[in-house]
Design a protein around this motif. Structure first.
Motif: not given
Length: 131
Positions: A80-82, A86-88
């Motif tokens: 998953g995205v933390p 700021t990025d995906r």
């Protein structure tokens, strides 16, 4: 004395050979930095990984080691995205690792909901060199 060896899913999918407990295999074993595996298996479990199996060019100066496979665990975890990123980019989500004992490793694993198959943790013991 047993060893714990990481086998990447892609290594065996690409050109590895299936293996099972009781098999004697000849692998190029490279020492690992446990931190490289901490995100996938957790720090405690990562600290117990002794080597990784390599057969794609790295470690060419290292002679293969014969080991007898004792047990095999598939390693699955969620990505998953933390929070606050700021990025995906997806990363392993700490605490989501699932180990599944299996009777054979062939680089493929049964799909598990919301989890990604990463590789295997193999327990092995040194064996006499095979010709």
């Amino acid at each position: 004395m047993t060893l714990t060896i990481w086998v990447d899913d892609w290594q065996i999918q690409c050109c590895g050979e299936r293996f099972a407990p009781g098999d004697v295999v000849s692998w190029t074993l490279l020492e690992v930095d446990p931190e490289e595996y901490a995100d996938v298996v957790g720090s405690e479990r990562a600290a117990g990984i002794d080597f990784r199996e390599e057969h794609h060019g790295q470690g060419e100066e290292t002679a293969p080691t014969s080991v007898e496979v004792v047990s095999i665990d598939e390693v699955h975890c969620r990505y998953g995205v933390p929070p606050g990123a700021t990025d995906r980019v997806n990363y392993p989500v700490p605490g989501t690792t699932v180990l599944v004992p299996v009777e054979e490793a062939d680089g493929r694993a049964k799909a598990r909901p919301k989890l990604r198959f990463e590789g295997y943790l193999v327990t092995a013991r040194r064996a006499p060199d095979v010709a």
